[in-house]
Design an enzyme around this catalytic site. Structure first.
Site, PDB file in Angstrom:
ATOM      1  N   ARG A 173      36.187  47.729  36.485  1.00  0.00           N
ATOM      2  CA  ARG A 173      35.668  46.463  36.998  1.00  0.00           C
ATOM      3  C   ARG A 173      36.824  45.525  37.344  1.00  0.00           C
ATOM      4  NH1 ARG A 173      37.587  43.591  33.708  1.00  0.00           N
ATOM      5  NH2 ARG A 173      36.823  41.726  34.756  1.00  0.00           N
ATOM      6  N   GLY A 174      36.442  44.355  37.874  1.00  0.00           N
ATOM      7  CA  GLY A 174      37.465  43.409  38.335  1.00  0.00           C
ATOM      8  C   GLY A 174      37.727  43.710  39.811  1.00  0.00           C
ATOM      9  N   ALA A 175      37.673  42.668  40.652  1.00  0.00           N
ATOM     10  CA  ALA A 175      37.670  42.901  42.103  1.00  0.00           C
ATOM     11  C   ALA A 175      38.811  43.808  42.600  1.00  0.00           C
ATOM     12  CB  ALA A 175      37.661  41.561  42.825  1.00  0.00           C
ATOM     13  N   ARG A 183      29.126  48.122  44.551  1.00  0.00           N
ATOM     14  CA  ARG A 183      29.029  46.720  44.114  1.00  0.00           C
ATOM     15  C   ARG A 183      29.186  45.825  45.354  1.00  0.00           C
ATOM     16  NH1 ARG A 183      31.764  44.692  38.786  1.00  0.00           N
ATOM     17  NH2 ARG A 183      30.002  43.257  38.926  1.00  0.00           N
ATOM     18  N   GLN A 240      32.780  39.768  29.198  1.00  0.00           N
ATOM     19  CA  GLN A 240      34.129  40.203  29.598  1.00  0.00           C
ATOM     20  C   GLN A 240      35.209  39.357  28.918  1.00  0.00           C
ATOM     21  OE1 GLN A 240      31.570  39.871  31.679  1.00  0.00           O
ATOM     22  NE2 GLN A 240      31.676  41.253  33.422  1.00  0.00           N
ATOM     23  N   ASP A 247      36.165  36.960  43.354  1.00  0.00           N
ATOM     24  CA  ASP A 247      35.672  38.227  43.905  1.00  0.00           C
ATOM     25  C   ASP A 247      35.592  38.199  45.421  1.00  0.00           C
ATOM     26  OD1 ASP A 247      34.823  38.496  41.007  1.00  0.00           O
ATOM     27  OD2 ASP A 247      34.358  40.462  41.867  1.00  0.00           O
ATOM     28  N   LYS A 288      32.717  35.267  38.800  1.00  0.00           N
ATOM     29  CA  LYS A 288      31.751  35.537  37.731  1.00  0.00           C
ATOM     30  C   LYS A 288      30.857  34.319  37.464  1.00  0.00           C
ATOM     31  CE  LYS A 288      31.193  38.642  36.070  1.00  0.00           C
ATOM     32  NZ  LYS A 288      30.116  39.539  36.573  1.00  0.00           N
TER      33      LYS A 288
HETATM   34  O1  MRU Z   1      31.622  41.839  37.033  1.00  0.00           O
HETATM   35  P1  MRU Z   1      33.111  41.940  36.869  1.00  0.00           P
HETATM   36  O2  MRU Z   1      33.542  42.098  35.454  1.00  0.00           O
HETATM   37  O3  MRU Z   1      33.719  42.981  37.793  1.00  0.00           O
HETATM   38  O4  MRU Z   1      33.609  40.518  37.369  1.00  0.00           O
HETATM   39  C1  MRU Z   1      34.975  40.265  37.441  1.00  0.00           C
HETATM   40  C2  MRU Z   1      35.312  38.865  37.781  1.00  0.00           C
HETATM   41  O5  MRU Z   1      34.452  38.054  38.047  1.00  0.00           O
HETATM   42  C3  MRU Z   1      36.750  38.518  37.886  1.00  0.00           C
HETATM   43  O6  MRU Z   1      36.949  37.171  37.605  1.00  0.00           O
HETATM   44  C4  MRU Z   1      37.211  38.786  39.324  1.00  0.00           C
HETATM   45  O7  MRU Z   1      36.922  40.088  39.713  1.00  0.00           O
HETATM   46  C5  MRU Z   1      38.640  38.527  39.518  1.00  0.00           C
HETATM   47  S1  MRU Z   1      39.587  39.572  38.532  1.00  0.00           S
HETATM   48  C6  MRU Z   1      41.069  39.855  38.916  1.00  0.00           C
END
Ligand code: MRU
Length: 354
Positions: A51-53, A92, A195, A236, A247
Site C-alpha cells: 500500500r501507499g501511493a 485501486r 495505518q 494519493d 487518506k
Molecule cells: O490506503 P493506503 O494505506 O494505501 O493509503 C495511503 C495514504 O493515504 C498515504 O498517505 C499516501 O499514499 C501517501 S504515502 C507515501
C-alpha cells in the site's frame, strides 16, 4: 516485535520473483511473501498488503515484469500483458502513481522488440523503484528547512518506507533525525485500517524516533495545546490546482491546522500529480467494503447490517495547503502556476531512462 528489519524486504525483485512484506500483519508479525504470479501482486494491492501511493505503482510494474515471463509464445504473452494491465488498473482507483507507472509500462511495451519485453519491463521496474528512492530523498532535503530547529510534527496514515521507496512526509522526519534536529511525531491512529497505529508507529519505533500515538479526533486539541511546528501528510493524487486526495481524515487535519495557524504541508513526488485533471472534484475516491468500518482487527464493533459510508480518501482544497513539498522543490500557491512550472522544470514526471 521490534527486531531489526531489512527495509529492502518491503518490496523487491528476488531472482525471478517479487518479494514483499505483508503490511496487514504488522505490527504483530513480520511476514514476507514471495511470488512469481502477477495475480498475487494484484491481490496484495487490493488487500493493502502492499500500500501507499508510490509503492503501489512500483509493485504494479514488478507485476507486469512477472506477467511478461509467463509465456514465451508472443501472442499469448501480449494477451497476458493486456490482462495484467487491466487487473492492475482496476486494483485501486485513487493513487495516481499506479496509473503513472502503468503508463510507463505501456510505453516500454510499445517501444520494445517482442523478444526483449520481459527484460525491458524488469529494467523499467528497477528504474521506477530507484527513481522513487531518489524522489523521496529529494523530498526530505527540500522539506527539512521548513522544520527550522525542529519540534513537533503531526502526521496521518503511513508515509514512510512502507508507502514509498524512501518515504514522503516521513522522509522529512528521517532527514531531520539524521541531521540531529530534534523532532517528535504525533501519529494519528488513522481509522479504519489503523495505518498510523500499526505501521507508522512500527516504523518510528524501528528507527528510534520519538513519537506519540493519538486518536484521530485528538488532532485539533493537540494543535491547540502543543507547539506543533507543522502538520505533514502524503498524497494519493494532486490535481493541477493543488487540491489533494489523501487518506480519509486529512481534510479535517488541514482545516484544524488553518484554525490554529499551523502550516499544513503535503509531501509527495511529482508522480503523484495528475496533470490531466483540473481540480479535486475530478479525483476518483475509493470506497471500500463496509466491514472495514463495522469491525476492528477482526472484531465487530457495531450492530449487524449497520449501513456505512466507507470512503477511504478525502480531498483537501488547495487553499488549506501551505505548500506542497516535492522532489522538484517546495511549491507554493498559486498552485495553478507552481505545479505546471515544476512539471516543466523536471521535464515531465517519467522515471529517468537508465
Ligand atoms: O490506503 P493506503 O494505506 O494505501 O493509503 C495511503 C495514504 O493515504 C498515504 O498517505 C499516501 O499514499 C501517501 S504515502 C507515501
Amino acid at each position: 516485535m521490534t527486531e531489526a528489519f531489512d527495509w529492502n524486504d518491503v518490496l523487491r525483485w528476488n531472482d525471478g520473483a517479487v518479494r514483499f512484506l505483508d503490511q496487514t500483519r504488522l505490527p504483530f508479525e513480520i511476514v514476507v511473501h514471495e511470488t512469481t504470479n502477477y495475480r498475487r501482486i494484484v491481490e496484495a494491492i487490493q488487500r493493502l498488503e502492499i500500500r501507499g501511493a508510490p509503492l503501489i505503482g512500483i509493485a504494479a510494474v514488478y507485476g507486469m515484469a512477472l506477467a511478461a515471463k509467463e509465456s514465451s509464445d508472443l501472442d499469448a504473452r501480449r494477451d497476458n500483458l493486456e490482462e495484467a494491465f487491466r487487473a492492475f488498473a482496476s486494483s485501486r482507483p485513487t493513487a495516481v502513481n499506479l496509473f503513472w507507472a502503468l503508463e510507463q509500462a505501456r510505453q516500454a511495451l510499445a517501444q520494445s522488440p517482442p523478444d526483449e519485453i520481459p527484460a525491458r519491463l524488469l529494467n523499467l521496474a528497477l528504474r521506477v523503484h530507484e527513481d522513487d528512492r531518489n524522489r523521496c530523498d529529494a523530498i526530505g532535503r527540500y522539506g527539512l528547512p521548513l522544520l527550522g530547529k525542529g519540534g513537533i510534527v503531526l502526521t496521518h496514515c503511513n508515509t514512510g518506507v512502507l508507502a514509498a521507496a524512501g518515504g514522503t512526509a516521513l522522509s522529512i522526519v528521517f532527514r531531520a533525525c539524521k541531521e540531529n534536529i530534534p523532532v517528535e511525531v504525533f501519529v494519528d491512529e488513522t481509522r479504519p485500517l489503523l495505518q498510523g497505529a500499526r505501521l507508522t508507529v512500527w516504523e518510528l519505533r524501528q528507527r528510534g524516533i520519538p513519537h506519540r500515538l493519538i486518536v484521530d479526533g485528538a488532532a485539533p486539541h493537540v494543535m491547540r495545546t502543543f507547539p506543533v511546528t507543522a502538520v505533514i501528510t502524503g498524497a494519493d493524487r494532486i490535481a493541477r490546482n493543488g487540491d489533494t486526495a489523501n487518506k480519509i481524515g486529512t481534510y479535517m487535519l488541514a482545516t484544524a491546522a488553518q484554525r490554529h495557524g499551523i502550516p499544513f504541508y503535503i509531501a509527495a513526488p511529482l508522480s503523484t500529480v495528475d496533470a490531466r485533471i483540473e481540480n479535486g472534484d475530478q479525483i476518483p475516491l475509493e470506497e471500500r467494503g463496509p466491514e472495514e468500518i463495522t469491525s476492528m482487527l477482526g472484531r465487530t464493533v457495531t450492530l449487524p447490517d449497520t449501513p456505512v459510508f466507507a470512503l477511504a480518501f478525502d480531498v483537501t482544497p488547495n487553499e488549506l495547503i501551505t505548500a506542497i513539498i516535492t522532489d522538484a522543490g517546495v511549491l507554493r500557491p498559486p498552485y495553478t502556476s507552481s505545479i505546471p512550472d515544476a512539471l516543466e522544470r523536471s521535464g515531465g514526471t517519467t522515471a529517468e531512462q537508465g
